[in-house]
Design a protein around this motif. Structure first.
Motif: not given
Lengths: 347, 354
Positions: B41, B45-47, B304
């Motif tokens: 993650l 760059g996926i928070q 998201g």
């Protein structure tokens, strides 16, 4: 009996989650273009069926504005507009499909917003359609403005920014509308056309599409003039792959620039040989080689325009006034004609 | 060394050792999976994280149960509304499916050929069509064929049925207006009011709720009916003959001889059906009923946070299922000892034919 989260329904979400959990090394940087060239095909995520933007006909042939953008990119990168594999995606699936690498580009009437740009590991490219959320009501209700929808039940499609906009609009105007949020388009359409909902809300272009395809008589339904949100739609790509991001962005700008310079699919061959305009010669690769900077050949935009058409041809063919959607250019006119479509200079 | 060999040779300790090894491997695997997810993650760059739960939800929910909600409240409150809506559908479904299933199951064993035919047809028709299709069918039927709310079906001026749903009367708690001591808080009888604008009511079952409840209870009742029939047929004929020779009426035989013995056969498979019903209630999202999955879908799309929302869904359905399983296991313990306390082998004896 399967529960709602069956594998078929949320395949991409699951593959994505599983891949996050199981695979140890992930680095996509710079790889998309290589893998596309190797496959000789672009995987393009599109709508499961939105007339004018992305829908398949009875022979399985895809058409629509979002579809044509992918075809233009395939033409610029791979030399043929037919080298695209279209992957139909529902709204909740779409980001996971892109994040997991199942598709190379998501061209599915997707709204750009800060949250999506900053927190999903994805990049927004360029706006292909300026839209706004609107309302559709039966003409016989004689409603002239969305502000007359006090206390009304409103059908909403899930998986969009729509719910939040509706809430904001309802609060600001003290309307107290009641949303019914559907996942299935069929159920949402049935609910609206049977009269269960007084109004239907989604992007205005989507409303036009539903009206043209699903209504018994499209004249019996009106789309109200107010747009309650900004919905800039365009393709998204994965982060960490700047080359590929640049290509998608500049192909879109190229299509707009072609319209601005008066280059269309019919005139492109003549102009290539006869034009004296330096801007035209540069775009068509006759003088400077702009394609090389993107890792493409000289003819990238000339070919895309010849095979797919410039932006206005794509617009007119799919959603323009002669199509069932009958949308005016409006915000999507070129900046020189009072619209918002403004290509960054290609030089 | 001697002690180790001694421990190894001791069967019980050796088994402990095996279990410890498996446990450590399992723990390591889980840790590796979690760690991996976290790294991936981050890299992309996926928070992530559950902090979004205390953010403002910003969307409205059309239908709430027990509590009220509006868009200025937080995501976790929205999830709570979804959970309550899921519970409402599940509870109504469980009760309706059980009652209906019991009667159809009894009818299937009836001596009357028409009743028997009707019940068999019902079971075969309902359980062989996918639930999702039945659900869509009920929804489309309801919204297509019910009249608009300006001209509803009405009964006794207390019940109205229209596209807006089924409006019914009830008691509501009236708060005394602040600073007015002459009026105290009290219950008042509230009934739907019909005027040219439509039906106004405090109590309403929406078509979305009606269709999912109807579809779930009918679908599950067909399976329950088969379980009931099988349970009844497993009761030894000698038992019925004995009851007949005691001059019990057919109803008395059913109530006091057959059903108590059938209950011990019925309960374990019935638990499965109850669990299925609760899990199938997640199909409500198809017809726009704001159940937990519907809310989670919206939250997922706005934030998201796919992993987090799915984790919440899994946790909630797991908890619900475990609670039901626990309750049904206790019921099972009870019915097992219904005839003869402490005799675990009673069912075996009973099914042995003389």
């Amino acid at each position: 009996m399967k529960t709602h989260f069956s594998l078929e329904k949320n395949r991409f979400l699951f593959i994505f989650c599983l891949s996050l959990i199981f695979f140890s090394e992930f680095s996509w940087a710079g790889k998309t273009l290589d893998s596309i060239k190797q496959k000789d095909q672009i995987s393009c995520g599109v709508n499961t069926g939105l007339a004018g933007f992305g829908s398949a006909d009875s022979q399985g042939k895809w058409s629509g504005l979002d579809v044509d953008i992918c075809r233009a990119i395939a033409s610029a990168v791979l030399g043929s507009a037919d080298k695209v594999r279209f992957v139909p995606l529902s709204a909740p699936q779409r980001f996971a499909a892109l994040q997991s690498g199942e598709i190379d580009i998501l061209s599915r009437n997707t709204t750009f917003s800060l949250t999506r740009d900053a927190s999903l590991g994805l990049h927004q490219t360029a706006v292909t359609f300026y839209d706004g959320q609107g309302f559709m009501v039966p003409a016989k209700m004689n409603i002239k403005s969305a502000k007359q929808l006090k206390g009304a039940t409103v059908c909403v499609q899930s998986g969009t920014t729509t719910e939040k906009n509706l809430n904001d609009f309802s609060k600001a105007n003290k309307l107290e509308v009641k949303p019914i949020v559907f996942e299935k388009l069929e159920a949402a359409n049935a609910a609206y056309f049977s009269g269960r909902c007084k109004a239907y809300t989604t992007d205005a272009s989507g409303l036009a599409s539903i009206r043209s395809k699903e209504a018994k008589d499209p004249k019996e339904h009106v789309i109200l003039p107010e747009l309650i949100s900004k919905e800039p739609l365009g393709p998204m790509v994965r982060r960490g792959d700047d080359e590929w991001l640049a290509i998608t962005k500049w192909v879109i700008y190229g299509l707009l620039e072609a319209e601005e310079l008066g280059i269309d699919s019919k005139s492109v061959e003549n102009l290539k040989n006869q034009s004296t305009d330096p801007a035209v010669l540069r775009l068509l690769g006759k003088s400077d080689d702009m394609g090389k900077l993107l890792g493409l050949d000289r003819e990238w935009i000339a070919r895309a325009v010849a095979q797919v058409g410039n932006y206005s041809e794509i617009f007119d063919r799919n959603v323009g006034e002669k199509t069932p959607l009958a949308l005016k250019r409006g915000l999507n006119a070129l900046w020189t004609r009072g619209g918002l479509q403004y290509a960054m200079p290609i030089r | 060394m001697n002690t180790l060999t001694h421990l190894w040779n001791h069967k019980r300790y050796r088994l402990y050792l095996y279990q410890a090894v498996v446990l450590i491997l399992l723990g390591a695997a889980l840790f590796w999976l979690g760690h991996n997810t976290w790294i991936n993650l981050k890299q992309r760059g996926i928070q992530s994280g559950f902090d979004f739960l205390s953010d403002t939800a910003g969307f409205d929910i059309g239908e709430t149960f027990l509590i009220t909600f509006d868009g200025s409240q937080t995501y976790w409150q929205a999830f709570l509304v979804g959970l309550l809506n899921t519970l409402k559908v599940s509870l109504c479904g469980l009760v309706l499916a059980s009652v209906l299933g019991l009667w159809v199951g009894l009818g299937r064993g009836s001596l009357h050929p028409l009743i028997k035919l009707f019940c068999s047809t019902y079971i075969e028709l309902i359980r062989n069509v996918p639930l999702m299709i039945q659900l869509l069918m009920w929804y489309v039927l309801l919204v297509e064929y019910l009249p608009p709310s300006t001209e509803p079906y009405s009964w006794f001026h207390h019940f109205y049925l229209s596209q807006e749903g089924f409006a019914y009367p009830g008691f509501i708690w009236l708060q005394s207006p602040e600073g007015n001591p002459t009026l105290s808080s009290h219950w008042i009888w509230s009934r739907p009011v019909f005027d040219p604008q439509g039906v106004h009511t405090d109590f309403n079952w929406s078509p979305e709720f009606l269709s999912i409840t109807l579809a779930l209870s009918l679908y599950t009742s067909a399976f329950i009916a088969e379980i009931v029939r099988a349970g009844i047929q497993s009761v030894a004929r000698g038992q019925i003959e004995a009851a007949q020779s005691l001059a019990l009426t057919p109803w008395q035989i059913k109530r006091w001889v057959v059903l108590p013995q059938a209950a011990r056969m019925i309960t374990p498979p019935l638990t499965n059906q109850y669990l299925n019903l609760v899990k199938n209630s997640s199909l409500a999202v198809v017809v726009g009923y704001p159940d937990l999955v519907n809310i989670a879908n919206t939250a997922l799309n706005q934030t998201g946070r796919a992993l987090e929302c799915i984790a919440i869904l899994m946790l909630v359905y797991l908890t619900l299922s475990l609670v039901i399983a626990w309750g049904m296991n206790r019921t099972n313990d009870k019915v097992r000892h219904y005839l003869k306390k402490g005799d675990d082998f009673a069912p075996l004896k009973l099914t042995q034919r003389a």
